[in-house]
Scaffold this motif. Structure first.
Motif, PDB file in Angstrom:
ATOM      1  N   ALA A 130      28.166  94.497  13.743  1.00 45.98           N
ATOM      2  CA  ALA A 130      29.248  95.180  14.458  1.00 45.98           C
ATOM      3  C   ALA A 130      30.386  95.518  13.503  1.00 45.98           C
ATOM      4  N   GLU A 131      31.081  96.612  13.805  1.00 47.68           N
ATOM      5  CA  GLU A 131      32.245  97.025  13.022  1.00 47.68           C
ATOM      6  C   GLU A 131      33.461  97.114  13.933  1.00 47.68           C
ATOM      7  N   ASP A 132      34.605  96.843  13.357  1.00 45.38           N
ATOM      8  CA  ASP A 132      35.849  96.917  14.118  1.00 45.38           C
ATOM      9  C   ASP A 132      36.089  98.354  14.585  1.00 45.38           C
ATOM     10  N   HIS A 133      36.577  98.514  15.812  1.00 44.34           N
ATOM     11  CA  HIS A 133      36.900  99.826  16.400  1.00 44.34           C
ATOM     12  C   HIS A 133      35.672 100.714  16.594  1.00 44.34           C
ATOM     13  N   GLU A 134      34.488 100.127  16.636  1.00 39.12           N
ATOM     14  CA  GLU A 134      33.259 100.896  16.843  1.00 39.12           C
ATOM     15  C   GLU A 134      33.000 101.050  18.331  1.00 39.12           C
ATOM     16  N   GLN A 135      32.491 102.211  18.730  1.00 37.46           N
ATOM     17  CA  GLN A 135      32.105 102.424  20.129  1.00 37.46           C
ATOM     18  C   GLN A 135      30.629 102.085  20.300  1.00 37.46           C
ATOM     19  N   ILE A 136      30.331 101.286  21.331  1.00 38.68           N
ATOM     20  CA  ILE A 136      28.953 100.857  21.545  1.00 38.68           C
ATOM     21  C   ILE A 136      28.174 101.913  22.313  1.00 38.68           C
ATOM     22  N   GLY A 137      26.854 101.924  22.087  1.00 40.02           N
ATOM     23  CA  GLY A 137      26.000 102.892  22.755  1.00 40.02           C
ATOM     24  C   GLY A 137      24.698 102.263  23.212  1.00 40.02           C
ATOM     25  N   PRO A 138      23.978 102.895  24.134  1.00 38.41           N
ATOM     26  CA  PRO A 138      22.743 102.334  24.683  1.00 38.41           C
ATOM     27  C   PRO A 138      21.663 102.192  23.615  1.00 38.41           C
ATOM     28  N   GLY A 139      20.781 101.207  23.810  1.00 41.14           N
ATOM     29  CA  GLY A 139      19.669 101.021  22.901  1.00 41.14           C
ATOM     30  C   GLY A 139      20.045 100.486  21.533  1.00 41.14           C
ATOM     31  N   MET A 140      21.287 100.032  21.382  1.00 36.22           N
ATOM     32  CA  MET A 140      21.780  99.502  20.114  1.00 36.22           C
ATOM     33  C   MET A 140      22.080  98.017  20.258  1.00 36.22           C
ATOM     34  N   VAL A 141      21.855  97.270  19.174  1.00 37.98           N
ATOM     35  CA  VAL A 141      22.190  95.850  19.115  1.00 37.98           C
ATOM     36  C   VAL A 141      23.290  95.676  18.075  1.00 37.98           C
ATOM     37  N   TYR A 142      24.401  95.080  18.485  1.00 35.70           N
ATOM     38  CA  TYR A 142      25.551  94.864  17.604  1.00 35.70           C
ATOM     39  C   TYR A 142      25.729  93.365  17.396  1.00 35.70           C
ATOM     40  N   ILE A 143      25.653  92.929  16.153  1.00 39.45           N
ATOM     41  CA  ILE A 143      25.711  91.506  15.843  1.00 39.45           C
ATOM     42  C   ILE A 143      27.054  91.166  15.209  1.00 39.45           C
ATOM     43  N   ALA A 144      27.668  90.088  15.683  1.00 35.72           N
ATOM     44  CA  ALA A 144      28.927  89.640  15.102  1.00 35.72           C
ATOM     45  C   ALA A 144      28.711  89.275  13.638  1.00 35.72           C
ATOM     46  N   PRO A 145      29.530  89.791  12.722  1.00 35.70           N
ATOM     47  CA  PRO A 145      29.405  89.403  11.316  1.00 35.70           C
ATOM     48  C   PRO A 145      29.796  87.936  11.134  1.00 35.70           C
ATOM     49  N   PRO A 146      29.351  87.317  10.046  1.00 38.89           N
ATOM     50  CA  PRO A 146      29.731  85.925   9.793  1.00 38.89           C
ATOM     51  C   PRO A 146      31.254  85.775   9.752  1.00 38.89           C
ATOM     52  N   ASP A 147      31.746  84.711  10.390  1.00 39.55           N
ATOM     53  CA  ASP A 147      33.149  84.328  10.322  1.00 39.55           C
ATOM     54  C   ASP A 147      34.101  85.307  11.015  1.00 39.55           C
ATOM     55  N   ARG A 148      33.583  86.159  11.898  1.00 36.36           N
ATOM     56  CA  ARG A 148      34.444  87.067  12.674  1.00 36.36           C
ATOM     57  C   ARG A 148      34.075  86.944  14.148  1.00 36.36           C
ATOM     58  N   HIS A 149      35.093  86.793  14.994  1.00 35.16           N
ATOM     59  CA  HIS A 149      34.854  86.850  16.438  1.00 35.16           C
ATOM     60  C   HIS A 149      34.570  88.297  16.830  1.00 35.16           C
ATOM     61  N   LEU A 150      33.628  88.484  17.757  1.00 32.46           N
ATOM     62  CA  LEU A 150      33.288  89.806  18.272  1.00 32.46           C
ATOM     63  C   LEU A 150      33.763  89.910  19.714  1.00 32.46           C
ATOM     64  N   LEU A 151      34.560  90.923  19.976  1.00 30.70           N
ATOM     65  CA  LEU A 151      35.081  91.183  21.324  1.00 30.70           C
ATOM     66  C   LEU A 151      34.751  92.621  21.695  1.00 30.70           C
ATOM     67  N   VAL A 152      34.719  92.891  23.003  1.00 31.24           N
ATOM     68  CA  VAL A 152      34.563  94.267  23.460  1.00 31.24           C
ATOM     69  C   VAL A 152      35.705  94.579  24.408  1.00 31.24           C
ATOM     70  N   ARG A 153      36.241  95.778  24.257  1.00 29.35           N
ATOM     71  CA  ARG A 153      37.367  96.237  25.071  1.00 29.35           C
ATOM     72  C   ARG A 153      36.875  97.213  26.137  1.00 29.35           C
ATOM     73  N   PRO A 154      37.670  97.418  27.196  1.00 26.49           N
ATOM     74  CA  PRO A 154      37.295  98.435  28.195  1.00 26.49           C
ATOM     75  C   PRO A 154      37.026  99.777  27.524  1.00 26.49           C
ATOM     76  N   GLY A 155      36.017 100.480  28.030  1.00 27.94           N
ATOM     77  CA  GLY A 155      35.621 101.741  27.412  1.00 27.94           C
ATOM     78  C   GLY A 155      34.555 101.569  26.349  1.00 27.94           C
TER      79      GLY A 155
END
Length: 199
Positions: free
Chosen positions: A70-95
């Motif tokens: 996963a990358e910061d400020h990235e928009q998620i899309g269907p059929g994709m898997v986003y993995i939290a990088p080591p030592d970083r919390h992964l959050l998702v925002r509305p939208g």
């Protein structure tokens, strides 16, 4: 890119958490999901921050879905898997926007399943699926509680089939779990849920 507007009554995201034994667990679940999965999958796997990780490459070879860190400020899309990088919390925002943070450890870990699940609950409410796989410790238990309290659906690997029972047992112990399943059955239930909501 325009923010994704959730459609009432549909599942819009799957969040998965694992720790010890998780690479096998994730490969089993992701490998049984179809490339046309209509929702994104967000993953927290506890990783050693001292080493460069190859988890995305390893899992990408085991599934038809596209897997990436996963990358910061990235928009998620269907059929994709986003993995939290080591030592970083992964959050998702509305939208459907991702955020990575290096805020404090939660239950001695970063990334934290609890923080991911809580953000998914806040952003998606009843349109979220949270899934806890094998792992030590309690990470994810508070998060599944949050997902359930917002009307989401919670799936947990049956602790009896988990390589490490701590995380699944803690999640089941919340009393807020919808499905407790052997590892090999989880993908079919996820697929059934996201497809059923699209009929």
């Amino acid at each position: 890119m325009q923010p994704i507007e959730p459609v009432p009554g549909r599942f819009e995201v799957v969040a998965v958490a694992s720790s010890a034994g998780g690479i096998h667990g994730l490969a089993t679940v992701l490998g049984a999901l179809d490339a046309e999965l209509p929702v994104p999958v967000l993953v927290v796997q506890h990783l050693d921050p001292r080493h460069r990780t190859v988890i995305a490459e390893v899992l990408d070879r085991r599934t038809e879905l596209d897997v990436k860190l996963a990358e910061d400020h990235e928009q998620i899309g269907p059929g994709m898997v986003y993995i939290a990088p080591p030592d970083r919390h992964l959050l998702v925002r509305p939208g459907g926007w991702l955020a990575l943070t290096d805020s404090e450890l939660v239950h001695f870990v970063r990334p934290s399943a609890d923080l991911l699940f809580e953000s998914v609950a806040g952003a998606y409410g009843p349109q979220a699926i949270a899934c806890v796989l094998t792992g030590t410790g309690r990470d994810g238990a508070m998060g599944v509680d949050a997902v359930k309290s917002r009307g989401g659906t919670v799936i947990v690997q049956d602790p009896a089939t988990a390589e490490f029972k701590g995380m699944p047992e803690a999640a089941v112990g919340t009393g807020t779990v919808d499905f407790v399943l052997p590892l090999e059955e989880i993908a079919a239930v996820i697929s059934g849920l996201v497809e059923a909501k699209r009929q």
